[in-house]
Design a protein around this motif. Sequence first.
Motif, PDB file in Angstrom:
ATOM      1  N   GLN A  88     -27.781   3.063  10.948  1.00 54.93           N
ATOM      2  CA  GLN A  88     -26.346   2.823  10.703  1.00 54.93           C
ATOM      3  C   GLN A  88     -25.377   3.607   9.774  1.00 54.93           C
ATOM      4  OE1 GLN A  88     -25.397   0.025  12.373  1.00 54.93           O
ATOM      5  NE2 GLN A  88     -27.585  -0.806  13.140  1.00 54.93           N
ATOM      6  N   ASN A  89     -25.899   4.821   9.692  1.00 54.03           N
ATOM      7  CA  ASN A  89     -24.898   5.674   9.183  1.00 54.03           C
ATOM      8  C   ASN A  89     -24.990   5.633   7.408  1.00 54.03           C
ATOM      9  OD1 ASN A  89     -24.290   6.912  11.537  1.00 54.03           O
ATOM     10  ND2 ASN A  89     -22.413   7.515  11.075  1.00 54.03           N
ATOM     11  N   ILE A  90     -25.990   4.858   7.037  1.00 54.81           N
ATOM     12  CA  ILE A  90     -26.069   4.365   5.678  1.00 54.81           C
ATOM     13  C   ILE A  90     -27.591   4.635   5.186  1.00 54.81           C
ATOM     14  CG2 ILE A  90     -26.270   2.360   4.106  1.00 54.81           C
ATOM     15  CD1 ILE A  90     -24.259   0.878   5.719  1.00 54.81           C
ATOM     16  N   PHE A 107     -14.500   5.204  11.983  1.00 53.13           N
ATOM     17  CA  PHE A 107     -13.934   4.466  13.331  1.00 53.13           C
ATOM     18  C   PHE A 107     -12.716   3.995  12.715  1.00 53.13           C
ATOM     19  CE2 PHE A 107     -16.433   1.482  11.174  1.00 53.13           C
ATOM     20  CZ  PHE A 107     -15.996   0.022  11.550  1.00 53.13           C
ATOM     21  N   PRO A 108     -11.845   3.621  13.973  1.00 53.43           N
ATOM     22  CA  PRO A 108     -10.480   3.063  13.423  1.00 53.43           C
ATOM     23  C   PRO A 108     -10.542   1.717  12.568  1.00 53.43           C
ATOM     24  CG  PRO A 108     -10.524   3.743  15.734  1.00 53.43           C
ATOM     25  CD  PRO A 108     -12.113   3.640  15.186  1.00 53.43           C
ATOM     26  N   ALA A 109     -10.959   1.765  11.379  1.00 58.42           N
ATOM     27  CA  ALA A 109     -10.776   0.481  10.557  1.00 58.42           C
ATOM     28  C   ALA A 109     -10.372   0.944   9.377  1.00 58.42           C
ATOM     29  CB  ALA A 109     -11.968  -0.148  10.342  1.00 58.42           C
ATOM     30  N   TRP A 147     -21.422  -2.022  14.770  1.00 56.66           N
ATOM     31  CA  TRP A 147     -21.606  -1.749  13.728  1.00 56.66           C
ATOM     32  C   TRP A 147     -20.962  -2.662  12.788  1.00 56.66           C
ATOM     33  CZ3 TRP A 147     -18.867  -1.149   9.180  1.00 56.66           C
ATOM     34  CH2 TRP A 147     -19.637  -0.448   7.877  1.00 56.66           C
ATOM     35  N   GLN A 148     -19.967  -3.258  13.074  1.00 55.63           N
ATOM     36  CA  GLN A 148     -19.259  -4.274  12.164  1.00 55.63           C
ATOM     37  C   GLN A 148     -20.145  -5.694  12.461  1.00 55.63           C
ATOM     38  OE1 GLN A 148     -15.783  -4.316  10.580  1.00 55.63           O
ATOM     39  NE2 GLN A 148     -14.483  -3.733  12.249  1.00 55.63           N
ATOM     40  N   LYS A 149     -20.731  -5.652  13.713  1.00 49.24           N
ATOM     41  CA  LYS A 149     -21.369  -6.984  13.861  1.00 49.24           C
ATOM     42  C   LYS A 149     -22.872  -6.844  12.999  1.00 49.24           C
ATOM     43  CE  LYS A 149     -23.896  -9.917  17.309  1.00 49.24           C
ATOM     44  NZ  LYS A 149     -24.991  -9.879  16.426  1.00 49.24           N
ATOM     45  N   TRP A 150     -23.317  -5.770  12.857  1.00 48.52           N
ATOM     46  CA  TRP A 150     -24.474  -5.580  12.364  1.00 48.52           C
ATOM     47  C   TRP A 150     -24.253  -5.515  10.490  1.00 48.52           C
ATOM     48  CZ3 TRP A 150     -25.550  -1.892   8.331  1.00 48.52           C
ATOM     49  CH2 TRP A 150     -26.562  -2.010   7.879  1.00 48.52           C
ATOM     50  N   VAL A 151     -23.355  -4.958  10.300  1.00 55.54           N
ATOM     51  CA  VAL A 151     -23.239  -5.023   8.698  1.00 55.54           C
ATOM     52  C   VAL A 151     -22.620  -6.392   8.328  1.00 55.54           C
ATOM     53  CG1 VAL A 151     -20.613  -4.349   8.840  1.00 55.54           C
ATOM     54  CG2 VAL A 151     -21.960  -3.465   6.931  1.00 55.54           C
ATOM     55  N   ASN A 152     -21.965  -7.233   8.930  1.00 53.26           N
ATOM     56  CA  ASN A 152     -21.740  -8.640   8.518  1.00 53.26           C
ATOM     57  C   ASN A 152     -22.821  -9.326   8.492  1.00 53.26           C
ATOM     58  OD1 ASN A 152     -18.697  -9.449   8.469  1.00 53.26           O
ATOM     59  ND2 ASN A 152     -18.480  -8.198   9.847  1.00 53.26           N
ATOM     60  N   ASP A 153     -23.714  -9.336   9.828  1.00 51.19           N
ATOM     61  CA  ASP A 153     -24.996  -9.838   9.546  1.00 51.19           C
ATOM     62  C   ASP A 153     -26.001  -9.627   8.413  1.00 51.19           C
ATOM     63  OD1 ASP A 153     -24.766 -11.278  11.907  1.00 51.19           O
ATOM     64  OD2 ASP A 153     -25.689  -9.970  13.300  1.00 51.19           O
ATOM     65  N   ALA A 154     -26.065  -8.263   8.095  1.00 54.00           N
ATOM     66  CA  ALA A 154     -26.800  -7.750   6.769  1.00 54.00           C
ATOM     67  C   ALA A 154     -26.146  -8.128   5.605  1.00 54.00           C
ATOM     68  CB  ALA A 154     -27.025  -6.195   6.807  1.00 54.00           C
ATOM     69  N   ALA A 155     -24.743  -8.242   5.491  1.00 55.09           N
ATOM     70  CA  ALA A 155     -24.181  -8.699   4.117  1.00 55.09           C
ATOM     71  C   ALA A 155     -24.238 -10.127   4.053  1.00 55.09           C
ATOM     72  CB  ALA A 155     -22.723  -8.118   4.401  1.00 55.09           C
TER      73      ALA A 155
END
Length: 529
Positions: free
Chosen positions: A366-368, A385-387, A446-454
């Motif tokens: 996850q680039n982390i 990515f554009p964010a 990535w945004q879906k994964w990071v929100n789930d993990a956080a």
Amino acid sequence: MPQPTSFATNPPTVAVIGLEPARRRLRRPATGFDANHYVGGLWKYTTSDHTSVMQSTVVDISKERGCFTDFPFGEGVRTHPAAEEVWEYLEAYKRAFGLGPRCRLGCRVRGISWRGGKWVVDNDAEGGRREEFFDKVVMATGINSQPNVLDIEGVERFEGVCLHSRGFKRPKDFDGKRVMIVGLGNTAADTATQLVGHASRIWISNRHRSHIIPRTFKGQSIDHGLTHRVGIFNYLFWYYAPSIAEKIDNYFITKLQTESFDIQPERNISPPPGGKAHMLIISDNLVDSLQGGDVESVAGIKKFASAKTVELLDGTQIGVDVVIWCTGYKSDFSLLDPKFDPTKHSNLDWHNISGAKDKPSSRLYQNIFSLEKPDSLAFVGTRVFPAPAFQTFDLASMALAQIWKGNAQLPPYAEMERWADNHLAWVCNLAKSGGVFPNAIDGGPWQKWVNDAAGTGVNEKLGYGLEGWRCWWRDRKLCKLLMDGTYSPHMFRLFEGRRKEWKGAMEAIEKANEVVRTGIRQRTRKVTE
């Protein structure tokens, strides 16, 4: 991996190398190291040989969207903050959360190694060089530390000045010079427009075209119109029908560019080839400078033909005094023991692709997370990515903290390896169609994964599943504001979840939306008058 209770009673010590927002999320056991004598990194203008903004730099994204999830910009800050305002904002952030005592400023880290079950951080503290031991390490040095300079034939015979954009500090230093800027991106656009009125001739040498859009459109910041609902549907299109999604994105971007600027075809700068690999140029002045003849777009450099002459790919020869490489940066994790450096993997596909531009890619989950030691070594700021950058730093740091606490789990090692390999194949495929950031990541998944993990609750409560419909039924006005209002970073701290909610989130969301609505009303009034 430690369980939540053990984390709370006996928290592990964490070293954060480079003062990214990870320091805030990892709380008191974390100690931040930074060679600079200030926080803010590149946002602090300096004339020394460090990566920094220019004095005239203005942020591309609005303050309503470009802030941390629990810390809005101040009242008096303009919609698109100047670099100095961003640096002051980061200083205020440090003071507000009491980070100062844990920030080792002016402390250079010499090396990081693994010894006896601990990470050893070799550093130059005030009392002299010493080794300190930590349970975990977060590399938050970012991706803008090591300048990337192209290896062009004949450069040794060039007698003019060659410098990377990192060394471009004062436009007046180039008064009367013939300057060629190599590369086409936001840095190249800023550099070129800053040289207008100083350099006698300015060229942008580029091999790939790009779309150019302004910061504002019809008096409104272009990012104010982006909503969470639009983001959901954009992700679904890219997931299920990528070719259609690409056409939709290109249509709207081209429409915005066409309605904002009259870019003549002979300028050889737009449009770019299709695909998500190509980042936008956000500039209010570049097109005017091109149309007015102050800046000229030319083909890429083929070679240095003589002491003061460059030859382009189309055979044209141009006399120049200065070449400025606006060719980006390379990820540099040389502080780490090489066996833990994520850029040291061998992938012939990546290194043989011209679009890679000799920049190393990082092999991480996850680039982390390090694949060698995911339970104790992580990297923040290694995805593109554009964010809004501060928002993604925040989310990555929240996810990292929750996983290391044991509140969320990493998948089995084989699955992490498979993800990293598939991701690298994805980046390689993008590079084949042109230039690409080696740390690019597919933003939707990535945004879906990071929100789930956080554990932000955003995926569930603002989605189209059962919980999302329940949230809509209970408070339709709130759901409409969150789904169709300005895409505020504060929504990621609104719902109770694994991470601590911020009590001021709702007020901040409403305030950001009111700012946008007020601007719309004012523009409408002017039109009717």
